[in-house]
Design an enzyme around this catalytic site. Structure first.
Site, PDB file in Angstrom:
ATOM      1  N   PHE A  91      16.021   3.622  -2.419  1.00 57.87           N
ATOM      2  CA  PHE A  91      14.879   2.734  -2.187  1.00 57.87           C
ATOM      3  C   PHE A  91      15.415   1.376  -1.753  1.00 57.87           C
ATOM      4  CE2 PHE A  91      10.261   2.453  -3.274  1.00 57.87           C
ATOM      5  CZ  PHE A  91       9.935   3.754  -2.982  1.00 57.87           C
ATOM      6  N   LEU A 117      -0.866   1.884   2.649  1.00 63.04           N
ATOM      7  CA  LEU A 117       0.584   1.817   2.538  1.00 63.04           C
ATOM      8  C   LEU A 117       1.256   3.082   3.073  1.00 63.04           C
ATOM      9  CD1 LEU A 117       3.044   0.314   1.137  1.00 63.04           C
ATOM     10  CD2 LEU A 117       2.716   1.945  -0.699  1.00 63.04           C
ATOM     11  N   GLN A 139       4.361 -10.597  -2.435  1.00 66.85           N
ATOM     12  CA  GLN A 139       5.175  -9.647  -1.672  1.00 66.85           C
ATOM     13  C   GLN A 139       4.394  -9.012  -0.514  1.00 66.85           C
ATOM     14  OE1 GLN A 139       6.727  -5.654  -3.342  1.00 66.85           O
ATOM     15  NE2 GLN A 139       8.524  -6.882  -2.888  1.00 66.85           N
ATOM     16  N   ARG A 164      12.301  -5.823   0.761  1.00 67.56           N
ATOM     17  CA  ARG A 164      11.022  -5.984   1.464  1.00 67.56           C
ATOM     18  C   ARG A 164      10.835  -7.366   2.067  1.00 67.56           C
ATOM     19  NH1 ARG A 164       7.250  -2.691  -2.888  1.00 67.56           N
ATOM     20  NH2 ARG A 164       8.138  -0.680  -2.318  1.00 67.56           N
ATOM     21  N   ARG A 198      10.262  -8.461  -5.655  1.00 73.94           N
ATOM     22  CA  ARG A 198      10.420  -7.247  -6.455  1.00 73.94           C
ATOM     23  C   ARG A 198      11.068  -6.163  -5.613  1.00 73.94           C
ATOM     24  NH1 ARG A 198       7.334  -2.273  -7.094  1.00 73.94           N
ATOM     25  NH2 ARG A 198       5.800  -3.039  -5.606  1.00 73.94           N
ATOM     26  N   GLU A 205       7.775   3.196   1.078  1.00 70.75           N
ATOM     27  CA  GLU A 205       9.183   2.949   1.356  1.00 70.75           C
ATOM     28  C   GLU A 205      10.005   4.241   1.265  1.00 70.75           C
ATOM     29  OE1 GLU A 205      10.320  -0.880  -0.120  1.00 70.75           O
ATOM     30  OE2 GLU A 205      12.067   0.007  -1.073  1.00 70.75           O
ATOM     31  N   HIS A 212       1.151  -6.738  -0.668  1.00 65.74           N
ATOM     32  CA  HIS A 212       1.308  -5.533  -1.471  1.00 65.74           C
ATOM     33  C   HIS A 212       1.365  -5.778  -2.972  1.00 65.74           C
ATOM     34  CE1 HIS A 212       2.533  -1.494  -2.420  1.00 65.74           C
ATOM     35  NE2 HIS A 212       3.704  -1.863  -2.885  1.00 65.74           N
ATOM     36  N   HIS A 225       4.715  -5.937   2.017  1.00 62.05           N
ATOM     37  CA  HIS A 225       5.426  -4.672   2.225  1.00 62.05           C
ATOM     38  C   HIS A 225       5.548  -4.492   3.738  1.00 62.05           C
ATOM     39  CE1 HIS A 225       6.352  -0.423   2.174  1.00 62.05           C
ATOM     40  NE2 HIS A 225       6.327  -0.393   0.867  1.00 62.05           N
TER      41      HIS A 225
HETATM   42  C1  FAD Z   1      -0.623   1.565  -2.592  1.00 59.12           C
HETATM   43  C2  FAD Z   1       0.366   1.150  -3.637  1.00 59.12           C
HETATM   44  C3  FAD Z   1       1.529   1.878  -3.818  1.00 59.12           C
HETATM   45  C4  FAD Z   1       2.459   1.496  -4.778  1.00 59.12           C
HETATM   46  N1  FAD Z   1       3.591   2.237  -4.927  1.00 59.12           N
HETATM   47  C5  FAD Z   1       4.479   1.898  -5.885  1.00 59.12           C
HETATM   48  C6  FAD Z   1       5.640   2.689  -6.109  1.00 59.12           C
HETATM   49  O1  FAD Z   1       5.866   3.718  -5.482  1.00 59.12           O
HETATM   50  N2  FAD Z   1       6.518   2.288  -7.066  1.00 59.12           N
HETATM   51  C7  FAD Z   1       6.314   1.167  -7.815  1.00 59.12           C
HETATM   52  O2  FAD Z   1       7.136   0.863  -8.688  1.00 59.12           O
HETATM   53  N3  FAD Z   1       5.200   0.412  -7.625  1.00 59.12           N
HETATM   54  C8  FAD Z   1       4.286   0.756  -6.697  1.00 59.12           C
HETATM   55  N4  FAD Z   1       3.167  -0.023  -6.518  1.00 59.12           N
HETATM   56  C9  FAD Z   1       2.895  -1.114  -7.456  1.00 59.12           C
HETATM   57  C10 FAD Z   1       2.372  -0.548  -8.771  1.00 59.12           C
HETATM   58  O3  FAD Z   1       1.669   0.632  -8.522  1.00 59.12           O
HETATM   59  C11 FAD Z   1       1.451  -1.529  -9.489  1.00 59.12           C
HETATM   60  O4  FAD Z   1       2.095  -2.765  -9.640  1.00 59.12           O
HETATM   61  C12 FAD Z   1       1.085  -1.007 -10.874  1.00 59.12           C
HETATM   62  O5  FAD Z   1       0.612   0.312 -10.801  1.00 59.12           O
HETATM   63  C13 FAD Z   1       0.052  -1.887 -11.552  1.00 59.12           C
HETATM   64  O6  FAD Z   1      -0.306  -1.289 -12.775  1.00 59.12           O
HETATM   65  P1  FAD Z   1      -1.175  -2.063 -13.844  1.00 59.12           P
HETATM   66  O7  FAD Z   1      -1.362  -1.159 -14.999  1.00 59.12           O
HETATM   67  O8  FAD Z   1      -0.590  -3.393 -14.077  1.00 59.12           O
HETATM   68  O9  FAD Z   1      -2.578  -2.308 -13.123  1.00 59.12           O
HETATM   69  P2  FAD Z   1      -3.643  -1.278 -12.429  1.00 59.12           P
HETATM   70  O10 FAD Z   1      -3.170   0.104 -12.356  1.00 59.12           O
HETATM   71  O11 FAD Z   1      -4.054  -1.969 -11.200  1.00 59.12           O
HETATM   72  O12 FAD Z   1      -4.809  -1.310 -13.488  1.00 59.12           O
HETATM   73  C14 FAD Z   1      -5.622  -2.453 -13.688  1.00 59.12           C
HETATM   74  C15 FAD Z   1      -6.697  -2.100 -14.685  1.00 59.12           C
HETATM   75  O13 FAD Z   1      -7.406  -3.281 -15.055  1.00 59.12           O
HETATM   76  C16 FAD Z   1      -8.774  -3.036 -15.085  1.00 59.12           C
HETATM   77  N5  FAD Z   1      -9.464  -4.314 -14.845  1.00 59.12           N
HETATM   78  C17 FAD Z   1      -9.190  -5.235 -13.893  1.00 59.12           C
HETATM   79  N6  FAD Z   1     -10.050  -6.270 -14.005  1.00 59.12           N
HETATM   80  C18 FAD Z   1     -10.868  -6.001 -15.054  1.00 59.12           C
HETATM   81  C19 FAD Z   1     -11.963  -6.679 -15.654  1.00 59.12           C
HETATM   82  N7  FAD Z   1     -12.414  -7.858 -15.197  1.00 59.12           N
HETATM   83  N8  FAD Z   1     -12.569  -6.087 -16.716  1.00 59.12           N
HETATM   84  C20 FAD Z   1     -12.158  -4.878 -17.165  1.00 59.12           C
HETATM   85  N9  FAD Z   1     -11.126  -4.194 -16.622  1.00 59.12           N
HETATM   86  C21 FAD Z   1     -10.501  -4.761 -15.591  1.00 59.12           C
HETATM   87  C22 FAD Z   1      -9.000  -1.990 -14.014  1.00 59.12           C
HETATM   88  O14 FAD Z   1     -10.176  -1.271 -14.292  1.00 59.12           O
HETATM   89  C23 FAD Z   1      -7.743  -1.121 -14.169  1.00 59.12           C
HETATM   90  O15 FAD Z   1      -7.967  -0.146 -15.165  1.00 59.12           O
HETATM   91  C24 FAD Z   1       2.222   0.347  -5.562  1.00 59.12           C
HETATM   92  C25 FAD Z   1       1.061  -0.383  -5.387  1.00 59.12           C
HETATM   93  C26 FAD Z   1       0.165  -0.005  -4.419  1.00 59.12           C
HETATM   94  C27 FAD Z   1      -1.062  -0.878  -4.220  1.00 59.12           C
END
Ligand code: FAD
Length: 580
Positions: free
Chosen positions: A117, A243, A231, A286, A389, A246, A354, A233
């Protein structure tokens, strides 16, 4: 108003939130715990992660190398104690996830398969084909169901943190199906609300990634850290921002300009070789790849399309078998959203917002400076990503630091007092505010969608891949104007049932705050480091800025920016060298 009470409240049902919930249930099954999520947990953005999650497993890899890649990748802005905790714990977390059902892809001999990666020196990115986030979230979700004591408030939107005398004691939230406003009390609250890509017009982030938790914390008095670090991407589909992982480059894909030339060789990222070389060319980090795109565009060597300039990602030499086996979702996305087949055609791509390296400032146990308030995942800044990152470090981060935030909140809640009854008056105030400022309001003229669009375009011009004092000052002025105009918004929908317009308005009000913190932190940082490139200050300046930006909210006017030293343990700042 309906009032419910729990020991610990998780805001967010994505990877970080569910991992924290499991940690709490394991730490102390007597704790009464609830998860509030604005969407059904399996719809959280974690589900869309494609490429994989990094953890040392290969025989030729070491934990120190993972730490070094992460720290140099961060342009030395990461706190090295946080990075050490991360690299020391992530492999164990990944194995646990497998025991919970995550189907990691394997080599024919049964070993865990790992892929290269960007910015990593060794193959250490685990994957479940290119649907890693889906499988990880599913495993966490189904494991969380084992614990009957986890109460869920699905499709419930948190609008305010309740704070009494510097101690957090719950939230106010709207149940979207009914519009019912609830006070949900808790001794500890963990914000796992994800990123804020939607502050920008062109992003890989889902519609729900609006930085709500960052705004909740900021308004409650908790500071935000390193918000200037956004960031890009390098490879998103031009029209939609979808997306293209990568992993395509990890598997050997090439980036070529309009002449079919692998232009990255002109940007100090190494020379083309028959097989991919770590931290070289397409496997560079990135920030460097996105910056190279802009330079290439300035030289007139990109292609022009209806959705802006783009270059090509060429996977054709990988062959159909490998693409179907390792990158099936990429083929599916290209066919469905760009009407091309990457087995036979090149994929048009351009840089796209991203990920947010910054976020709610926490220590390495997930605690914020506000008592009873914790944060983990993309909403938080612990900080292990610094100024850039590395791809595949985020999924591991939300496991390691989600679990740590859960454990430390459990410890705190076990000895904490019940929230004060005075908070009920605050909750009632919040209910009246939502009714007065949104639901019952008829007089305004400003449209939410228009303000949002103006904010997004202002952010792209002010705070994109390259920034200057001038663009940032213009952006700051525009945001101040938009905040004022927000006071004059109008809602057409005054009903209580699934009022998505109300939700959009609440999200926008939070995004304006988050955007302001980004622009002002970017103005403060008069240097270029990682994803933060100031053309008026093109060099990294360790004398003045080997430090985090800490944004504090002011009731009136822009946020106040302070600095906090970076924690260095074993790796003194050095030159970031790629391709050599
Ligand atoms: C398309 C894409 C591909 C990616 N691929 C990778 C990868 O291959 N490898 C990697 O390491 N990272 C990757 N990332 C980054 C990584 O996926 C994210 O940083 C990570 O999943 C975020 O997880 P989280 O639990 O912090 O938030 P999220 O999974 O975004 O969850 C947020 C939660 O908060 C809740 N929420 C938000 N606001 C409120 C509110 N006001 N009230 C109640 N609930 C709320 C939502 O309902 C949700 O349940 C990718 C990101 C994207 C966008």
């Amino acid at each position: 108003m309906e009032v419910t009470a729990h020991d610990i409240l998780l805001i967010g049902g994505g990877g970080a939130g569910l991992r924290a919930a499991i940690a709490i249930a394991e730490a102390d099954p007597r704790l009464n715990l609830a998860v509030v999520s604005k969407v059904y947990p399996m719809r959280s953005h974690t589900v869309s992660a494609e490429g994989g999650a990094a953890a040392v497993i290969a025989a030729n890899d070491t934990i120190d190398e993972h730490a070094y890649d992460t720290i140099s990748g961060s342009d030395w802005l990461a706190d090295q104690d946080a990075v050490e905790i991360f690299v020391n714990n992530v492999t164990h977390e990944m194995l646990r996830l497998e025991h919970w059902g995550c189907p990691w892809s394997r080599e024919p001999d049964g070993r865990i398969a790992v892929r290269p990666f960007g910015g990593m020196k060794k193959e250490r990115t685990w994957f479940a084909a290119d649907k890693t986030g889906f499988h990880m979230l599913h495993s966490l979700f189904q494991t969380s169901l084992k614990y009957g004591e986890i109460k869920r408030y699905d499709e419930t939107f948190a609008t305010r943190l309740l704070v009494d005398d510097g101690v957090v004691g719950g939230v106010v939230a709207i149940e979207l199906a009914t519009g019912k406003i609830r006070a949900i009390m808790a001794k500890a609250v963990i914000l796992c609300t994800g990123g804020c890509g939607r502050v920008f017009p062109f992003t890989t982030n889902a519609n729900i990634c609006t930085g709500d938790g960052m705004a909740l914390a900021f308004r409650a008095g908790a500071p935000l850290k390193d918000m200037e670090m956004v960031q890009y991407h390098p490879t998103g589909l031009p029209q939609t921002g979808i997306l293209i992982t990568e992993a395509t480059r990890g598997e050997g894909g090439w980036l070529v300009n309009k002449d079919g030339y692998r232009y990255l060789q002109d940007y100090d990222l190494g020379k083309p070789t028959p097989t991919p070389v770590f931290r070289s060319m397409e496997l560079g980090p990135r920030d460097r790849l996105s910056q190279a795109f802009v330079k290439e565009m300035e030289k007139g060597r990109t292609l022009k399309g209806p959705y802006g300039d783009y270059v090509h990602l060429d996977l054709r030499h990988l062959g159909e078998k490998k693409i179907d086996e390792k990158l099936p979702m990429v083929r599916e996305l290209c066919r469905n959203y760009a009407n091309i087949d990457p087995v036979h055609q090149m994929i048009p791509v351009r840089p796209v917002v991203h990920y947010m390296m910054g976020g709610i400032s926490t220590d390495s146990s997930g605690a914020t400076p506000l008592k009873g308030l914790y944060a983990a995942g993309e909403a938080a800044c612990v900080s292990m990503n610094g100024a850039n990152r590395l791809g595949s470090n985020s999924l591991g981060e939300l496991l390691v630091f989600g679990a740590r935030a859960g454990t430390s909140a459990a410890q705190y809640a076990s000895g904490a007092r019940r929230p004060s009854d005075r908070l009920l008056a605050q909750a009632a105030d919040e209910e009246r505010r939502i009714e007065r400022e949104y639901l019952n309001r008829n007089s305004g003229r400003e449209r939410i969608a228009k303000l949002r669009e103006e904010m997004q375009h202002a952010m792209e011009s002010a705070c994109g891949i390259y920034r200057t004092r001038q663009t940032l000052e213009e952006g700051a002025a525009k945001l101040a104007e938009l905040k004022q105009r927000f006071g004059g918004i109008t809602l057409d929908d005054h009903s209580r049932t699934f009022n998505t317009q109300l939700m959009a308005a609440l999200e926008l009000s939070g995004m304006l705050e988050v955007a302001e913190s980004m622009v002002h932190a970017a103005l403060w940082r008069e240097e270029s480091r990682g994803a933060h490139q100031r053309t008026d200050f093109p060099k990294r300046d360790d004398q003045k800025f080997l430090a985090h930006s800490i944004a504090h909210r002011n009731a009136e006017g822009p946020p106040r920016i302070e600095s906090l030293p970076v924690t260095i343990t074993r790796w003194p700042p050095g030159e970031r060298v790629y391709g050599r």
